[in-house]
Scaffold this motif. Structure first.
Motif, PDB file in Angstrom:
ATOM      1  N   THR A  63       9.809  -7.071  14.115  1.00  0.00           N
ATOM      2  CA  THR A  63       8.722  -6.914  13.145  1.00  0.00           C
ATOM      3  C   THR A  63       7.696  -8.028  13.198  1.00  0.00           C
ATOM      4  O   THR A  63       6.573  -7.862  12.708  1.00  0.00           O
ATOM      5  CB  THR A  63       9.285  -6.855  11.712  1.00  0.00           C
ATOM      6  N   HIS A 114       9.914  -6.542   2.933  1.00  0.00           N
ATOM      7  CA  HIS A 114       9.459  -5.455   3.802  1.00  0.00           C
ATOM      8  C   HIS A 114      10.518  -4.359   3.903  1.00  0.00           C
ATOM      9  O   HIS A 114      10.218  -3.165   3.747  1.00  0.00           O
ATOM     10  CB  HIS A 114       9.135  -6.015   5.186  1.00  0.00           C
ATOM     11  N   VAL A 172      10.567  -0.281   2.514  1.00  0.00           N
ATOM     12  CA  VAL A 172      10.853   0.887   3.346  1.00  0.00           C
ATOM     13  C   VAL A 172      12.062   1.637   2.797  1.00  0.00           C
ATOM     14  O   VAL A 172      12.079   2.873   2.736  1.00  0.00           O
ATOM     15  CB  VAL A 172      11.081   0.468   4.812  1.00  0.00           C
ATOM     16  N   LEU A 176       9.079   6.652   8.928  1.00  0.00           N
ATOM     17  CA  LEU A 176       9.388   5.341   8.364  1.00  0.00           C
ATOM     18  C   LEU A 176       9.929   4.371   9.405  1.00  0.00           C
ATOM     19  O   LEU A 176       9.872   3.153   9.212  1.00  0.00           O
ATOM     20  CB  LEU A 176      10.380   5.489   7.203  1.00  0.00           C
ATOM     21  N   HIS A 183       8.540   3.824  12.227  1.00  0.00           N
ATOM     22  CA  HIS A 183       7.353   3.074  12.634  1.00  0.00           C
ATOM     23  C   HIS A 183       6.982   2.033  11.587  1.00  0.00           C
ATOM     24  O   HIS A 183       6.591   0.907  11.927  1.00  0.00           O
ATOM     25  CB  HIS A 183       6.185   4.034  12.861  1.00  0.00           C
ATOM     26  N   GLU A 184       7.107   2.389  10.314  1.00  0.00           N
ATOM     27  CA  GLU A 184       6.792   1.420   9.264  1.00  0.00           C
ATOM     28  C   GLU A 184       7.780   0.259   9.278  1.00  0.00           C
ATOM     29  O   GLU A 184       7.389  -0.911   9.162  1.00  0.00           O
ATOM     30  CB  GLU A 184       6.789   2.103   7.904  1.00  0.00           C
ATOM     31  N   LYS A 186       7.056  -1.779  12.346  1.00  0.00           N
ATOM     32  CA  LYS A 186       5.646  -2.132  12.481  1.00  0.00           C
ATOM     33  C   LYS A 186       5.073  -1.679  13.826  1.00  0.00           C
ATOM     34  O   LYS A 186       4.419  -2.444  14.542  1.00  0.00           O
ATOM     35  CB  LYS A 186       5.429  -3.640  12.265  1.00  0.00           C
ATOM     36  N   THR A 221       3.456   2.000  16.049  1.00  0.00           N
ATOM     37  CA  THR A 221       2.763   3.284  15.926  1.00  0.00           C
ATOM     38  C   THR A 221       3.200   4.156  17.087  1.00  0.00           C
ATOM     39  O   THR A 221       3.785   3.660  18.067  1.00  0.00           O
ATOM     40  CB  THR A 221       1.236   3.103  15.990  1.00  0.00           C
TER      41      THR A 221
END
Length: 293
Positions: A33, A44, A48, A128, A130-131, A134, A136
């Protein structure tokens, strides 16, 4: 290693005090991350987790089991990484992956990310992912593929392949289902997947995954599920909630794969029963692998 059972008979509230990263987990998520501060990383992850729990309040989300680096603790893990390094076009499937943490760990450890498929029936988990990491779709080359393993349009049952010739390369980013991968997958991670289902559905999904596995010697399926000394329904208490799972014994698990799913003598089945702590109780689990000979 913690138990990951992804259903509740009733839904408890989120308990953030259960958050507890091991040094290995903390190092991995910090590297992935770019968040070096422990409190910032916790904030973080909790953000999530809260989003995921609203979508699907599973025990693996409630108890932070989704953060476990499970596959990397398996004896077969180094063999899987070797397949990724040495077998041309080797593909790794992480089925029932939740956020795909095992897939991300394998990619970080050298299995080519472009040859990894992480699949879950809950599409929001993949978003999620990807979230959480961090990334894409443009920055992470691995394939995150939503789908239901019991939907024949997504994963149909075919006979195990007997074609040992090297598989041609395939663009995983174009996949809409797992069916184009029949007979092409070198390694399948099915940790905490089979024990979600009853005996009949476990046989169904075993046959479905067997049809995906490459016939090349060394191709492997592995998992970690509730186990039993004798197969049957296991009742346990998890955080004050009673639940039931169907569990195989090592003997019935061996006979299912070697003789029922695959032709007898064409696979090596390894099983190990272990007791693990889950909250304030201990559970009998079975670590297993099925390797084509």
């Amino acid at each position: 290693m913690r138990l990951v059972i992804c259903f509740w008979p009733s839904v408890p509230t989120v308990d953030t005090s259960l958050y507890n990263l091991s040094p290995a987990q903390a190092a991995f998520f910090k590297t992935q991350t770019g968040i070096d501060n422990d409190e910032d990383l916790k904030k973080h992850i909790l953000e999530v987790q809260a989003k995921a729990y609203k979508v699907a309040p599973y025990p693996c989300i409630h108890g932070f089991g989704f953060l476990q680096l499970n596959l990397s603790k398996f004896p077969v893990y180094e063999h899987i990484l070797q397949l990724g390094r040495e077998r041309p076009n080797a593909v790794l499937l992480d089925i029932g992956c939740c956020f795909g943490v095992d897939a991300r760990k394998a990619a970080a450890d050298g299995f080519p990310a472009k040859n990894i498929v992480a699949s879950d029936v809950v599409n929001e988990f993949l978003q999620l992912s990807h979230e959480l990491f961090k990334t894409t779709p443009a920055s992470y080359p691995g394939c995150l593929l939503p789908g239901d393993a019991f939907d024949p349009e997504f994963l149909s049952i075919v006979a195990p392949s007997d074609d040992i010739s090297p598989a041609p390369a395939i663009d995983l980013s174009s996949l809409k289902s797992l069916n184009p991968l029949h007979g092409r997958i070198s390694a399948i991670n099915a940790i905490a997947f089979f024990h979600l289902f009853n005996e009949e559905k476990q046989l169904h999904v075993a046959r479905a995954l067997a049809g995906l596995l490459s016939a090349q010697p060394g191709s492997v399926i592995c998992g970690f599920d509730t186990g039993a000394l004798e197969k049957g329904i296991v009742t346990a208490n998890l955080s004050g909630v009673e639940y039931q799972t169907f569990s195989h014994s090592p003997e019935t698990w061996l006979s299912l794969w070697d003789g029922e799913v695959f032709e007898k003598g064409t696979v090596k089945v390894e099983t190990e029963l272990v007791e693990i702590p889950v909250f304030d109780t201990r559970h009998l689990m079975m670590r297993w692998s099925v390797t084509r000979l």
